[in-house]
Design a protein around this motif. Structure first.
Motif, PDB file in Angstrom:
ATOM      1  N   ILE A  13       0.837  -1.197   0.000  1.00  0.00           N
ATOM      2  CA  ILE A  13       0.000   0.000   0.000  1.00  0.00           C
ATOM      3  C   ILE A  13       0.873   1.248   0.000  1.00  0.00           C
ATOM      4  CG2 ILE A  13      -1.643   1.347   1.370  1.00  0.00           C
ATOM      5  CD1 ILE A  13      -2.874  -1.321   2.258  1.00  0.00           C
ATOM      6  N   GLY A  14       1.966   1.211   0.796  1.00  0.00           N
ATOM      7  CA  GLY A  14       2.877   2.353   0.823  1.00  0.00           C
ATOM      8  C   GLY A  14       3.494   2.619  -0.534  1.00  0.00           C
ATOM      9  N   PHE A  15       3.956   1.558  -1.227  1.00  0.00           N
ATOM     10  CA  PHE A  15       4.520   1.724  -2.570  1.00  0.00           C
ATOM     11  C   PHE A  15       3.452   2.212  -3.544  1.00  0.00           C
ATOM     12  CE2 PHE A  15       8.119  -1.142  -1.335  1.00  0.00           C
ATOM     13  CZ  PHE A  15       9.138  -0.281  -1.724  1.00  0.00           C
ATOM     14  N   GLY A  16       2.219   1.707  -3.381  1.00  0.00           N
ATOM     15  CA  GLY A  16       1.141   2.148  -4.254  1.00  0.00           C
ATOM     16  C   GLY A  16       0.852   3.633  -4.104  1.00  0.00           C
ATOM     17  N   LEU A  17       0.867   4.121  -2.864  1.00  0.00           N
ATOM     18  CA  LEU A  17       0.630   5.546  -2.645  1.00  0.00           C
ATOM     19  C   LEU A  17       1.751   6.397  -3.234  1.00  0.00           C
ATOM     20  CD1 LEU A  17      -0.745   5.500   1.020  1.00  0.00           C
ATOM     21  CD2 LEU A  17      -2.020   5.894  -1.094  1.00  0.00           C
ATOM     22  N   VAL A  18       2.982   5.898  -3.135  1.00  0.00           N
ATOM     23  CA  VAL A  18       4.104   6.626  -3.736  1.00  0.00           C
ATOM     24  C   VAL A  18       3.939   6.714  -5.245  1.00  0.00           C
ATOM     25  CG1 VAL A  18       6.597   6.553  -4.173  1.00  0.00           C
ATOM     26  CG2 VAL A  18       5.722   6.082  -1.883  1.00  0.00           C
ATOM     27  N   MET A  19       3.517   5.603  -5.863  1.00  0.00           N
ATOM     28  CA  MET A  19       3.318   5.598  -7.315  1.00  0.00           C
ATOM     29  C   MET A  19       2.137   6.477  -7.722  1.00  0.00           C
ATOM     30  SD  MET A  19       5.733   3.701  -8.459  1.00  0.00           S
ATOM     31  CE  MET A  19       5.215   3.378 -10.132  1.00  0.00           C
ATOM     32  N   LEU A  20       1.125   6.561  -6.874  1.00  0.00           N
ATOM     33  CA  LEU A  20      -0.065   7.339  -7.210  1.00  0.00           C
ATOM     34  C   LEU A  20       0.085   8.821  -6.888  1.00  0.00           C
ATOM     35  CD1 LEU A  20      -2.986   5.007  -6.012  1.00  0.00           C
ATOM     36  CD2 LEU A  20      -2.452   5.665  -8.371  1.00  0.00           C
ATOM     37  N   TYR A  21       1.113   9.187  -6.131  1.00  0.00           N
ATOM     38  CA  TYR A  21       1.238  10.580  -5.699  1.00  0.00           C
ATOM     39  C   TYR A  21       1.231  11.575  -6.868  1.00  0.00           C
ATOM     40  CZ  TYR A  21       3.070  14.882  -3.749  1.00  0.00           C
ATOM     41  OH  TYR A  21       3.230  16.192  -3.402  1.00  0.00           O
ATOM     42  N   PRO A  22       1.988  11.342  -7.964  1.00  0.00           N
ATOM     43  CA  PRO A  22       1.935  12.316  -9.077  1.00  0.00           C
ATOM     44  C   PRO A  22       0.529  12.503  -9.633  1.00  0.00           C
ATOM     45  CG  PRO A  22       3.804  10.848  -9.336  1.00  0.00           C
ATOM     46  CD  PRO A  22       2.964  10.276  -8.232  1.00  0.00           C
ATOM     47  N   LEU A  23      -0.241  11.402  -9.759  1.00  0.00           N
ATOM     48  CA  LEU A  23      -1.603  11.516 -10.268  1.00  0.00           C
ATOM     49  C   LEU A  23      -2.487  12.275  -9.284  1.00  0.00           C
ATOM     50  CD1 LEU A  23      -3.799  10.814 -12.328  1.00  0.00           C
ATOM     51  CD2 LEU A  23      -4.107   8.629 -11.145  1.00  0.00           C
ATOM     52  N   LEU A  24      -2.366  11.938  -7.996  1.00  0.00           N
ATOM     53  CA  LEU A  24      -3.165  12.629  -6.990  1.00  0.00           C
ATOM     54  C   LEU A  24      -2.804  14.107  -6.933  1.00  0.00           C
ATOM     55  CD1 LEU A  24      -3.069   9.956  -4.125  1.00  0.00           C
ATOM     56  CD2 LEU A  24      -4.933  10.408  -5.733  1.00  0.00           C
TER      57      LEU A  24
END
Length: 274
Positions: A13-24
Protein backbone atom coordinates in the motif's frame (compact mmCIF):
# COMPACT_ATOMS: atom_id res chain seq x y z
CA UNK A 1 2.01 -15.63 9.64
CA UNK A 2 -0.76 -13.06 10.02
CA UNK A 3 1.71 -10.33 11.02
CA UNK A 4 3.92 -11.16 8.02
CA UNK A 5 1.01 -10.89 5.58
CA UNK A 6 -0.12 -7.65 7.20
CA UNK A 7 3.36 -6.15 6.88
CA UNK A 8 3.48 -7.12 3.19
CA UNK A 9 0.12 -5.48 2.55
CA UNK A 10 1.19 -2.33 4.38
CA UNK A 11 4.40 -2.23 2.33
CA UNK A 12 2.52 -2.69 -0.94
CA UNK A 13 0.00 0.00 0.00
CA UNK A 14 2.88 2.35 0.82
CA UNK A 15 4.52 1.72 -2.57
CA UNK A 16 1.14 2.15 -4.25
CA UNK A 17 0.63 5.55 -2.64
CA UNK A 18 4.10 6.63 -3.74
CA UNK A 19 3.32 5.60 -7.31
CA UNK A 20 -0.06 7.34 -7.21
CA UNK A 21 1.24 10.58 -5.70
CA UNK A 22 1.94 12.32 -9.08
CA UNK A 23 -1.60 11.52 -10.27
CA UNK A 24 -3.17 12.63 -6.99
CA UNK A 25 -1.08 15.81 -7.07
CA UNK A 26 -2.27 16.55 -10.62
CA UNK A 27 -5.91 16.00 -9.60
CA UNK A 28 -5.39 18.32 -6.64
CA UNK A 29 -3.62 20.94 -8.77
CA UNK A 30 -6.46 20.92 -11.30
CA UNK A 31 -8.75 22.53 -8.67
CA UNK A 32 -6.19 24.95 -7.22
CA UNK A 33 -5.75 28.58 -8.27
CA UNK A 34 -2.79 28.74 -10.65
CA UNK A 35 -0.75 31.01 -8.37
CA UNK A 36 -0.89 28.49 -5.49
CA UNK A 37 -0.12 25.28 -7.41
CA UNK A 38 3.65 25.32 -6.89
CA UNK A 39 3.51 27.10 -3.52
CA UNK A 40 1.40 24.33 -2.02
CA UNK A 41 2.79 20.85 -2.85
CA UNK A 42 0.20 18.99 -0.73
CA UNK A 43 -2.45 16.85 -2.40
CA UNK A 44 -5.20 18.42 -0.27
CA UNK A 45 -5.89 21.94 -1.61
CA UNK A 46 -6.38 24.78 0.85
CA UNK A 47 -8.01 26.85 -1.87
CA UNK A 48 -10.13 25.48 -4.70
CA UNK A 49 -10.93 26.84 -8.13
CA UNK A 50 -13.16 24.55 -10.17
CA UNK A 51 -13.22 27.20 -12.85
CA UNK A 52 -10.05 25.63 -14.24
CA UNK A 53 -12.22 22.99 -15.90
CA UNK A 54 -14.65 25.44 -17.46
CA UNK A 55 -11.87 27.83 -18.45
CA UNK A 56 -9.67 25.10 -19.91
CA UNK A 57 -12.56 23.64 -21.90
CA UNK A 58 -13.01 26.88 -23.85
CA UNK A 59 -9.49 28.37 -23.62
CA UNK A 60 -8.31 27.27 -27.07
CA UNK A 61 -9.57 28.03 -30.57
CA UNK A 62 -12.07 25.18 -30.33
CA UNK A 63 -13.83 23.65 -27.30
CA UNK A 64 -11.74 20.85 -25.82
CA UNK A 65 -14.17 18.15 -26.95
CA UNK A 66 -13.12 19.00 -30.53
CA UNK A 67 -9.57 17.75 -29.80
CA UNK A 68 -10.88 14.77 -27.84
CA UNK A 69 -12.94 13.78 -30.88
CA UNK A 70 -9.89 14.07 -33.16
CA UNK A 71 -7.95 11.79 -30.79
CA UNK A 72 -10.83 9.34 -30.60
CA UNK A 73 -11.09 9.02 -34.40
CA UNK A 74 -7.38 8.28 -34.75
CA UNK A 75 -7.32 5.90 -31.76
CA UNK A 76 -10.35 3.90 -32.94
CA UNK A 77 -8.95 3.55 -36.48
CA UNK A 78 -5.56 2.56 -35.06
CA UNK A 79 -7.18 -0.14 -32.92
CA UNK A 80 -9.16 -1.49 -35.88
CA UNK A 81 -6.10 -1.49 -38.12
CA UNK A 82 -3.86 -3.23 -35.60
CA UNK A 83 -6.39 -5.92 -34.76
CA UNK A 84 -7.01 -6.75 -38.41
CA UNK A 85 -3.51 -6.56 -39.86
CA UNK A 86 -1.52 -7.88 -36.89
CA UNK A 87 -3.85 -10.83 -36.38
CA UNK A 88 -3.54 -11.77 -40.06
CA UNK A 89 0.25 -11.53 -39.91
CA UNK A 90 0.32 -13.48 -36.64
CA UNK A 91 -1.82 -16.25 -38.13
CA UNK A 92 0.57 -16.52 -41.07
CA UNK A 93 3.63 -16.77 -38.83
CA UNK A 94 1.98 -19.19 -36.39
CA UNK A 95 0.11 -21.52 -38.74
CA UNK A 96 1.47 -21.29 -42.29
CA UNK A 97 4.70 -22.72 -43.66
CA UNK A 98 6.40 -20.65 -46.34
CA UNK A 99 10.00 -20.06 -47.47
CA UNK A 100 11.88 -17.61 -45.24
CA UNK A 101 9.28 -17.63 -42.47
CA UNK A 102 11.84 -17.72 -39.66
CA UNK A 103 13.97 -15.06 -41.35
CA UNK A 104 11.00 -12.73 -41.78
CA UNK A 105 9.92 -13.34 -38.21
CA UNK A 106 13.41 -12.52 -36.91
CA UNK A 107 13.53 -9.37 -39.03
CA UNK A 108 10.16 -8.33 -37.66
CA UNK A 109 11.37 -8.80 -34.09
CA UNK A 110 14.49 -6.79 -34.88
CA UNK A 111 12.33 -3.77 -35.69
CA UNK A 112 11.31 -3.67 -32.03
CA UNK A 113 14.77 -2.31 -31.25
CA UNK A 114 14.40 0.69 -33.56
CA UNK A 115 13.38 3.85 -31.64
CA UNK A 116 10.78 6.17 -33.11
CA UNK A 117 13.37 8.94 -33.41
CA UNK A 118 15.28 6.84 -35.97
CA UNK A 119 12.18 6.14 -38.03
CA UNK A 120 10.46 9.51 -37.95
CA UNK A 121 12.68 11.25 -40.54
CA UNK A 122 12.34 8.65 -43.34
CA UNK A 123 8.65 8.34 -42.49
CA UNK A 124 8.19 12.10 -42.78
CA UNK A 125 9.98 12.16 -46.15
CA UNK A 126 7.83 9.30 -47.45
CA UNK A 127 4.55 10.76 -46.23
CA UNK A 128 5.53 14.19 -47.54
CA UNK A 129 6.07 12.73 -51.01
CA UNK A 130 2.65 11.09 -50.74
CA UNK A 131 1.18 14.47 -49.72
CA UNK A 132 -0.11 12.98 -46.46
CA UNK A 133 1.26 15.63 -44.09
CA UNK A 134 -1.52 17.42 -42.22
CA UNK A 135 -3.85 14.47 -42.61
CA UNK A 136 -4.66 11.54 -40.34
CA UNK A 137 -3.25 9.08 -42.88
CA UNK A 138 0.34 8.85 -41.50
CA UNK A 139 -1.09 7.91 -38.10
CA UNK A 140 -3.70 5.45 -39.38
CA UNK A 141 -2.59 3.76 -42.62
CA UNK A 142 0.53 2.05 -41.15
CA UNK A 143 -1.72 0.38 -38.57
CA UNK A 144 -3.52 -1.42 -41.41
CA UNK A 145 -0.17 -2.69 -42.74
CA UNK A 146 0.92 -4.69 -39.65
CA UNK A 147 3.20 -1.87 -38.58
CA UNK A 148 3.48 -2.80 -34.87
CA UNK A 149 5.73 -5.83 -34.42
CA UNK A 150 4.99 -6.04 -30.70
CA UNK A 151 1.35 -6.97 -31.29
CA UNK A 152 2.25 -9.44 -34.03
CA UNK A 153 4.63 -11.17 -31.63
CA UNK A 154 2.02 -11.16 -28.84
CA UNK A 155 -0.60 -12.75 -31.09
CA UNK A 156 1.85 -15.26 -32.58
CA UNK A 157 2.70 -16.55 -29.12
CA UNK A 158 -0.98 -16.75 -28.24
CA UNK A 159 -2.01 -18.56 -31.44
CA UNK A 160 0.85 -21.04 -31.06
CA UNK A 161 -0.73 -22.08 -27.77
CA UNK A 162 -3.96 -23.12 -29.50
CA UNK A 163 -4.20 -26.84 -30.41
CA UNK A 164 -3.55 -27.56 -34.08
CA UNK A 165 -6.17 -30.29 -33.89
CA UNK A 166 -8.77 -27.54 -34.20
CA UNK A 167 -7.30 -26.51 -37.57
CA UNK A 168 -7.20 -30.10 -38.76
CA UNK A 169 -10.82 -30.69 -37.78
CA UNK A 170 -11.84 -27.53 -39.63
CA UNK A 171 -9.97 -28.65 -42.76
CA UNK A 172 -11.82 -31.97 -42.67
CA UNK A 173 -15.04 -29.94 -42.74
CA UNK A 174 -13.78 -28.10 -45.83
CA UNK A 175 -12.53 -24.87 -44.27
CA UNK A 176 -9.68 -22.96 -45.85
CA UNK A 177 -7.24 -20.66 -44.11
CA UNK A 178 -9.58 -17.65 -44.18
CA UNK A 179 -12.44 -19.53 -42.50
CA UNK A 180 -10.08 -21.14 -39.99
CA UNK A 181 -8.67 -17.72 -39.15
CA UNK A 182 -12.09 -16.08 -38.84
CA UNK A 183 -14.18 -18.87 -37.28
CA UNK A 184 -11.64 -20.79 -35.19
CA UNK A 185 -8.59 -18.71 -34.32
CA UNK A 186 -10.14 -15.29 -33.81
CA UNK A 187 -12.93 -16.35 -31.39
CA UNK A 188 -10.35 -18.17 -29.25
CA UNK A 189 -7.94 -15.22 -29.40
CA UNK A 190 -10.28 -12.67 -27.79
CA UNK A 191 -7.96 -12.16 -24.77
CA UNK A 192 -4.98 -11.45 -27.05
CA UNK A 193 -7.07 -9.19 -29.26
CA UNK A 194 -8.41 -7.30 -26.23
CA UNK A 195 -4.89 -6.86 -24.87
CA UNK A 196 -3.70 -5.52 -28.23
CA UNK A 197 -6.71 -3.20 -28.49
CA UNK A 198 -6.12 -1.86 -25.00
CA UNK A 199 -2.43 -1.09 -25.49
CA UNK A 200 -3.01 0.31 -28.99
CA UNK A 201 -5.67 2.67 -27.69
CA UNK A 202 -3.55 3.86 -24.76
CA UNK A 203 -0.39 4.35 -26.84
CA UNK A 204 -2.24 6.13 -29.64
CA UNK A 205 -4.28 8.31 -27.29
CA UNK A 206 -1.14 9.40 -25.42
CA UNK A 207 1.06 9.75 -28.51
CA UNK A 208 2.42 13.28 -28.67
CA UNK A 209 5.57 13.15 -30.76
CA UNK A 210 4.17 11.60 -33.96
CA UNK A 211 1.00 13.66 -33.85
CA UNK A 212 2.99 16.85 -33.30
CA UNK A 213 5.18 16.07 -36.33
CA UNK A 214 2.44 15.11 -38.78
CA UNK A 215 -0.43 17.35 -37.62
CA UNK A 216 0.54 21.02 -37.74
CA UNK A 217 -2.90 22.36 -38.72
CA UNK A 218 -4.83 23.37 -35.54
CA UNK A 219 -7.98 21.92 -37.10
CA UNK A 220 -6.39 18.46 -36.87
CA UNK A 221 -4.82 18.75 -33.42
CA UNK A 222 -5.40 15.86 -31.05
CA UNK A 223 -5.69 16.03 -27.29
CA UNK A 224 -1.95 15.74 -26.47
CA UNK A 225 -1.02 18.42 -29.03
CA UNK A 226 -3.81 20.69 -27.80
CA UNK A 227 -2.54 20.38 -24.22
CA UNK A 228 0.79 21.81 -25.39
CA UNK A 229 -1.02 25.04 -26.30
CA UNK A 230 -1.61 25.74 -22.61
CA UNK A 231 2.17 26.08 -22.15
CA UNK A 232 3.80 29.42 -22.82
CA UNK A 233 7.57 29.83 -23.08
CA UNK A 234 7.23 33.36 -21.67
CA UNK A 235 6.11 32.06 -18.26
CA UNK A 236 2.37 32.60 -18.71
CA UNK A 237 1.46 28.91 -18.66
CA UNK A 238 -2.11 28.27 -17.44
CA UNK A 239 -1.12 25.41 -15.15
CA UNK A 240 -4.52 24.99 -13.53
CA UNK A 241 -6.29 24.68 -16.86
CA UNK A 242 -3.53 22.44 -18.21
CA UNK A 243 -3.88 20.00 -15.31
CA UNK A 244 -7.68 20.13 -15.51
CA UNK A 245 -7.72 19.21 -19.20
CA UNK A 246 -5.07 16.54 -18.56
CA UNK A 247 -7.45 14.91 -16.08
CA UNK A 248 -10.23 15.09 -18.68
CA UNK A 249 -7.89 13.43 -21.20
CA UNK A 250 -7.20 10.57 -18.78
CA UNK A 251 -10.87 9.64 -18.38
CA UNK A 252 -11.17 7.69 -21.69
CA UNK A 253 -8.01 5.72 -20.85
CA UNK A 254 -9.36 4.69 -17.46
CA UNK A 255 -12.71 3.79 -19.01
CA UNK A 256 -11.14 1.70 -21.76
CA UNK A 257 -8.86 -0.04 -19.26
CA UNK A 258 -11.69 -0.86 -16.85
CA UNK A 259 -13.79 -2.23 -19.71
CA UNK A 260 -10.98 -4.49 -20.95
CA UNK A 261 -9.10 -5.45 -17.79
CA UNK A 262 -10.85 -8.84 -17.52
CA UNK A 263 -9.63 -9.82 -20.98
CA UNK A 264 -6.23 -8.30 -20.29
CA UNK A 265 -5.77 -10.47 -17.20
CA UNK A 266 -7.00 -13.54 -19.06
CA UNK A 267 -4.68 -12.88 -21.99
CA UNK A 268 -1.65 -12.64 -19.73
CA UNK A 269 -2.52 -15.47 -17.34
CA UNK A 270 -3.74 -18.17 -19.76
CA UNK A 271 -2.85 -19.71 -23.09
CA UNK A 272 -6.29 -18.96 -24.50
CA UNK A 273 -7.68 -22.48 -24.43
CA UNK A 274 -9.51 -24.23 -21.60
Amino acid sequence: MGAERLSKHVLLIGFGLVMLYPLLWMVSSSVKPTETIFRDPSIWPTETDFGNYAGGWTALEHPFHFYLLNSAVIAVLAVAGNLLSCSLAAYAFARLRFPGRNLFFAAMLATLMLPIHVLIVPQYVLFSQLDWINTDLPLVVPKFLAHDAFFIFLMVQFIRGLPRELDEAARIDGCGHIRIYWRIIMPLSVPALATSALFTFIWTWNDFFSQLVFLTDPELWTMPVALRSFMDGQGETAWGQLFAMSIVGLVPIFGFFLAGQRYLTQGIATTGFK
